[in-house]
Write a protein that holds these residues in place. Structure first.
Motif, PDB file in Angstrom:
ATOM      1  N   TYR A 176       0.839  -1.197   0.000  1.00  0.00           N
ATOM      2  CA  TYR A 176       0.000   0.000   0.000  1.00  0.00           C
ATOM      3  C   TYR A 176       0.873   1.245   0.000  1.00  0.00           C
ATOM      4  O   TYR A 176       2.065   1.192   0.313  1.00  0.00           O
ATOM      5  CB  TYR A 176      -0.927   0.004   1.229  1.00  0.00           C
ATOM      6  N   ASP A 177       0.266   2.380  -0.375  1.00  0.00           N
ATOM      7  CA  ASP A 177       0.954   3.669  -0.357  1.00  0.00           C
ATOM      8  C   ASP A 177       0.370   4.519   0.765  1.00  0.00           C
ATOM      9  O   ASP A 177      -0.854   4.581   0.929  1.00  0.00           O
ATOM     10  CB  ASP A 177       0.747   4.431  -1.670  1.00  0.00           C
ATOM     11  N   LEU A 178       1.227   5.201   1.500  1.00  0.00           N
ATOM     12  CA  LEU A 178       0.784   6.181   2.478  1.00  0.00           C
ATOM     13  C   LEU A 178       0.816   7.539   1.783  1.00  0.00           C
ATOM     14  O   LEU A 178       1.879   8.095   1.514  1.00  0.00           O
ATOM     15  CB  LEU A 178       1.689   6.158   3.709  1.00  0.00           C
ATOM     16  N   VAL A 179      -0.366   8.069   1.481  1.00  0.00           N
ATOM     17  CA  VAL A 179      -0.474   9.286   0.684  1.00  0.00           C
ATOM     18  C   VAL A 179      -0.383  10.537   1.554  1.00  0.00           C
ATOM     19  O   VAL A 179       0.310  11.504   1.228  1.00  0.00           O
ATOM     20  CB  VAL A 179      -1.810   9.278  -0.103  1.00  0.00           C
ATOM     21  N   PHE A 180      -1.114  10.546   2.678  1.00  0.00           N
ATOM     22  CA  PHE A 180      -1.080  11.682   3.601  1.00  0.00           C
ATOM     23  C   PHE A 180      -1.238  11.183   5.029  1.00  0.00           C
ATOM     24  O   PHE A 180      -2.089  10.339   5.282  1.00  0.00           O
ATOM     25  CB  PHE A 180      -2.197  12.687   3.287  1.00  0.00           C
ATOM     26  N   PRO A 181      -0.425  11.697   5.952  1.00  0.00           N
ATOM     27  CA  PRO A 181       0.729  12.566   5.730  1.00  0.00           C
ATOM     28  C   PRO A 181       1.740  11.897   4.777  1.00  0.00           C
ATOM     29  O   PRO A 181       1.782  10.678   4.712  1.00  0.00           O
ATOM     30  CB  PRO A 181       1.324  12.741   7.130  1.00  0.00           C
ATOM     31  N   GLU A 182       2.512  12.718   4.094  1.00  0.00           N
ATOM     32  CA  GLU A 182       3.456  12.172   3.115  1.00  0.00           C
ATOM     33  C   GLU A 182       4.399  11.187   3.789  1.00  0.00           C
ATOM     34  O   GLU A 182       4.968  11.467   4.836  1.00  0.00           O
ATOM     35  CB  GLU A 182       4.270  13.308   2.478  1.00  0.00           C
ATOM     36  N   TRP A 183       4.528   9.996   3.169  1.00  0.00           N
ATOM     37  CA  TRP A 183       5.374   8.992   3.800  1.00  0.00           C
ATOM     38  C   TRP A 183       6.824   9.439   3.870  1.00  0.00           C
ATOM     39  O   TRP A 183       7.268  10.318   3.142  1.00  0.00           O
ATOM     40  CB  TRP A 183       5.233   7.641   3.130  1.00  0.00           C
ATOM     41  N   ARG A 184       7.549   8.832   4.797  1.00  0.00           N
ATOM     42  CA  ARG A 184       8.953   9.183   5.021  1.00  0.00           C
ATOM     43  C   ARG A 184       9.767   9.067   3.755  1.00  0.00           C
ATOM     44  O   ARG A 184      10.693   9.850   3.489  1.00  0.00           O
ATOM     45  CB  ARG A 184       9.527   8.269   6.112  1.00  0.00           C
ATOM     46  N   GLY A 185       9.451   8.084   2.974  1.00  0.00           N
ATOM     47  CA  GLY A 185      10.148   7.852   1.719  1.00  0.00           C
ATOM     48  C   GLY A 185       9.489   6.692   1.002  1.00  0.00           C
ATOM     49  O   GLY A 185       8.666   5.968   1.578  1.00  0.00           O
ATOM     50  N   ASP A 186       9.840   6.490  -0.247  1.00  0.00           N
ATOM     51  CA  ASP A 186       9.236   5.454  -1.074  1.00  0.00           C
ATOM     52  C   ASP A 186       9.633   4.070  -0.570  1.00  0.00           C
ATOM     53  O   ASP A 186      10.785   3.658  -0.701  1.00  0.00           O
ATOM     54  CB  ASP A 186       9.689   5.646  -2.525  1.00  0.00           C
ATOM     55  N   SER A 187       8.682   3.346  -0.006  1.00  0.00           N
ATOM     56  CA  SER A 187       9.000   2.021   0.539  1.00  0.00           C
ATOM     57  C   SER A 187       9.011   0.940  -0.539  1.00  0.00           C
ATOM     58  O   SER A 187       9.172  -0.238  -0.229  1.00  0.00           O
ATOM     59  CB  SER A 187       8.001   1.651   1.645  1.00  0.00           C
ATOM     60  N   GLN A 202       8.379  -3.088   2.754  1.00  0.00           N
ATOM     61  CA  GLN A 202       7.292  -2.882   3.700  1.00  0.00           C
ATOM     62  C   GLN A 202       7.174  -4.020   4.709  1.00  0.00           C
ATOM     63  O   GLN A 202       6.452  -3.895   5.701  1.00  0.00           O
ATOM     64  CB  GLN A 202       5.977  -2.681   2.941  1.00  0.00           C
ATOM     65  N   TRP A 203       7.887  -5.097   4.487  1.00  0.00           N
ATOM     66  CA  TRP A 203       7.885  -6.206   5.448  1.00  0.00           C
ATOM     67  C   TRP A 203       8.749  -5.903   6.667  1.00  0.00           C
ATOM     68  O   TRP A 203       8.662  -6.607   7.679  1.00  0.00           O
ATOM     69  CB  TRP A 203       8.411  -7.486   4.780  1.00  0.00           C
ATOM     70  N   ILE A 204       9.591  -4.871   6.602  1.00  0.00           N
ATOM     71  CA  ILE A 204      10.573  -4.629   7.666  1.00  0.00           C
ATOM     72  C   ILE A 204      10.036  -3.657   8.705  1.00  0.00           C
ATOM     73  O   ILE A 204       9.673  -2.526   8.400  1.00  0.00           O
ATOM     74  CB  ILE A 204      11.897  -4.088   7.072  1.00  0.00           C
ATOM     75  N   TYR A 205       9.977  -4.108   9.950  1.00  0.00           N
ATOM     76  CA  TYR A 205       9.568  -3.278  11.089  1.00  0.00           C
ATOM     77  C   TYR A 205      10.732  -2.362  11.483  1.00  0.00           C
ATOM     78  O   TYR A 205      11.879  -2.784  11.406  1.00  0.00           O
ATOM     79  CB  TYR A 205       9.202  -4.209  12.262  1.00  0.00           C
ATOM     80  N   PRO A 206      10.503  -1.115  11.895  1.00  0.00           N
ATOM     81  CA  PRO A 206       9.192  -0.503  12.095  1.00  0.00           C
ATOM     82  C   PRO A 206       8.714   0.379  10.937  1.00  0.00           C
ATOM     83  O   PRO A 206       7.555   0.722  10.884  1.00  0.00           O
ATOM     84  CB  PRO A 206       9.415   0.351  13.331  1.00  0.00           C
ATOM     85  N   CYS A 207       9.642   0.767  10.025  1.00  0.00           N
ATOM     86  CA  CYS A 207       9.281   1.768   9.002  1.00  0.00           C
ATOM     87  C   CYS A 207       9.743   1.375   7.610  1.00  0.00           C
ATOM     88  O   CYS A 207      10.209   2.228   6.836  1.00  0.00           O
ATOM     89  CB  CYS A 207       9.854   3.139   9.394  1.00  0.00           C
ATOM     90  N   ALA A 208       9.666   0.068   7.288  1.00  0.00           N
ATOM     91  CA  ALA A 208       9.954  -0.418   5.939  1.00  0.00           C
ATOM     92  C   ALA A 208      11.406  -0.216   5.525  1.00  0.00           C
ATOM     93  O   ALA A 208      11.716  -0.143   4.343  1.00  0.00           O
ATOM     94  CB  ALA A 208       9.022   0.237   4.912  1.00  0.00           C
ATOM     95  N   ASN A 209      12.290  -0.101   6.531  1.00  0.00           N
ATOM     96  CA  ASN A 209      13.717   0.108   6.261  1.00  0.00           C
ATOM     97  C   ASN A 209      13.984   1.428   5.543  1.00  0.00           C
ATOM     98  O   ASN A 209      14.975   1.585   4.831  1.00  0.00           O
ATOM     99  CB  ASN A 209      14.314  -1.048   5.452  1.00  0.00           C
ATOM    100  N   VAL A 210      13.083   2.397   5.716  1.00  0.00           N
ATOM    101  CA  VAL A 210      13.270   3.745   5.176  1.00  0.00           C
ATOM    102  C   VAL A 210      13.744   4.626   6.332  1.00  0.00           C
ATOM    103  O   VAL A 210      13.031   4.802   7.319  1.00  0.00           O
ATOM    104  CB  VAL A 210      11.971   4.315   4.584  1.00  0.00           C
TER     105      VAL A 210
END
Length: 213
Positions: free
Chosen positions: A18-29, A36-44
């Motif tokens: 899925y995409d986090l549209v708003f608030p703008e996600w930290r970065g493109d996961s 996106q499988w990586i806790y806590p923030c998709a390795n971003v």
């Protein structure tokens, strides 16, 4: 023969993101090195973090769902650099069905949790009935000047609180037969919704709501 069994499974996993549209996600996961499988923030990481102004009492969250159904939870951590997610903003278990965009127009923040200028991170978790979870994060700054997005709308997605519709159906049926539901009947209706999903839902709740570090 095996390839015909494995490939559909892989395709199913790929569309579960899925995409986090708003608030703008930290970065493109979906970018190289992220998952996106990586806790806590998709390795971003926060090296190139962008921050969105968010109202003091909570604001909108807009998610683009790629899967036909999922559970979700949204947690928050107060602080600037990789804060611990010590509170959940979705204490009840939510289930979405349908591919499309989910808009939560107002996700409330507990009174006193944040003040003007505080930095924080929202963690959005989607998970299935087996407890497999996907993560995205958005870094925010609480501000009285924050403005909610004008294009936040739900399209193609139905969002329900798990157990709520079962309890409502039980109540409606009882009213139709002129028999008032007892507390045990109402509880049973909600419990049946969880029971039908099995132990996997318990695992999923543990992953999505109780992973506070």
């Amino acid at each position: 023969m095996k390839s015909f069994i494995i490939l559909p499974a892989l395709a199913s996993l790929a569309t579960a993101h899925y995409d986090l549209v708003f608030p703008e996600w930290r970065g493109d996961s979906f970018a190289d090195g992220a998952s996106q499988w990586i806790y806590p923030c998709a390795n971003v990481t926060q090296e190139k973090s962008n921050r969105t102004l968010w109202p003091l009492d909570g604001g909108a969250v807009n998610i683009h769902m790629h899967h036909h159904w999922t559970y979700y939870a949204i947690n928050i951590g107060i602080g600037t650099l990789e804060p611990a997610f010590t509170a959940t903003l979705t204490p009840e278990l939510h289930n979405t069905t349908g591919n499309g965009t989910l808009c939560i127009p107002k996700l409330s923040v507990p009174a006193g949790l944040a003040k003007e200028g505080d930095n924080a991170t929202l963690q959005v978790v989607t998970f299935d009935s087996f407890g497999s979870a996907l993560y995205n994060c958005a870094d925010i700054t609480f501000s009285s000047k924050a403005v909610d997005p004008t294009d936040c709308k739900t399209d193609g997605v139905k969002d329900v609180i798990v157990g709520a519709e079962a309890a409502k159906t039980s109540t409606d049926t009882a009213n139709t037969t002129d028999a008032a539901p007892t507390p045990s009947q109402s509880t049973g209706g909600a419990a049946a919704s969880f029971g039908g999903a099995g132990a996997g839902v318990v695992a999923a709740v543990a992953v999505g709501l109780a992973l506070m570090i």
